[in-house]
Design a protein around this motif. Sequence first.
Motif, short mmCIF file in Angstrom:
data_model
loop_
_atom_site.label_atom_id
_atom_site.label_comp_id
_atom_site.label_asym_id
_atom_site.label_seq_id
_atom_site.Cartn_x
_atom_site.Cartn_y
_atom_site.Cartn_z
N TYR A 1 31.59 94.47 88.02
CA TYR A 1 32.01 96.12 87.59
C TYR A 1 30.99 96.81 88.00
N GLU A 2 29.74 96.60 87.92
CA GLU A 2 28.70 96.88 88.60
C GLU A 2 28.61 97.47 90.20
N ASP A 3 29.26 96.39 90.89
CA ASP A 3 29.22 96.78 91.87
C ASP A 3 31.09 97.33 92.73
N GLU A 4 31.79 97.23 92.08
CA GLU A 4 32.76 98.00 92.35
C GLU A 4 32.76 99.56 91.49
N HIS A 5 32.08 100.02 90.62
CA HIS A 5 31.32 100.99 90.32
C HIS A 5 30.72 101.81 91.39
N ALA B 1 31.06 101.44 94.80
CA ALA B 1 31.42 101.52 95.70
C ALA B 1 32.58 102.16 95.52
N GLY B 2 32.99 102.96 94.09
CA GLY B 2 33.41 104.33 94.27
C GLY B 2 35.00 103.78 93.73
N LYS B 3 35.60 101.65 93.64
CA LYS B 3 36.51 101.66 92.96
C LYS B 3 36.48 101.86 91.09
N ALA B 4 35.62 101.96 90.17
CA ALA B 4 35.56 101.62 89.01
C ALA B 4 36.06 103.31 89.13
#
Length: 82
Positions: free
Chosen positions: A73-77, A79-82
């Motif tokens: 989740y941290e990585d997605e956030h 990257a602007g995906k969350a």
Amino acid sequence: MTDRELQHIITKARDAKHGGFGVLSTGEKLAAALVLNRPEWLAEMNYTLAEAIERVGPQWLALIPEAARLLEYEDEHAAGKA
């Protein structure tokens, strides 16, 4: 199992992910490899998946799925995906 232990595992996995693998204990390295789904790290340490699971123990093993989800989740956030 405590939030403190979960945060410890997350911190160590994050460190390993960003190149700090060498400063971790063996148990922390194994946990990081499991959290980050890096079987090649286990192989480089001459551990099988079964041996890694045994080494990290039931308390940390129970925290690994949640740690993996939180880091993903941290990585997605980031990257602007969350």
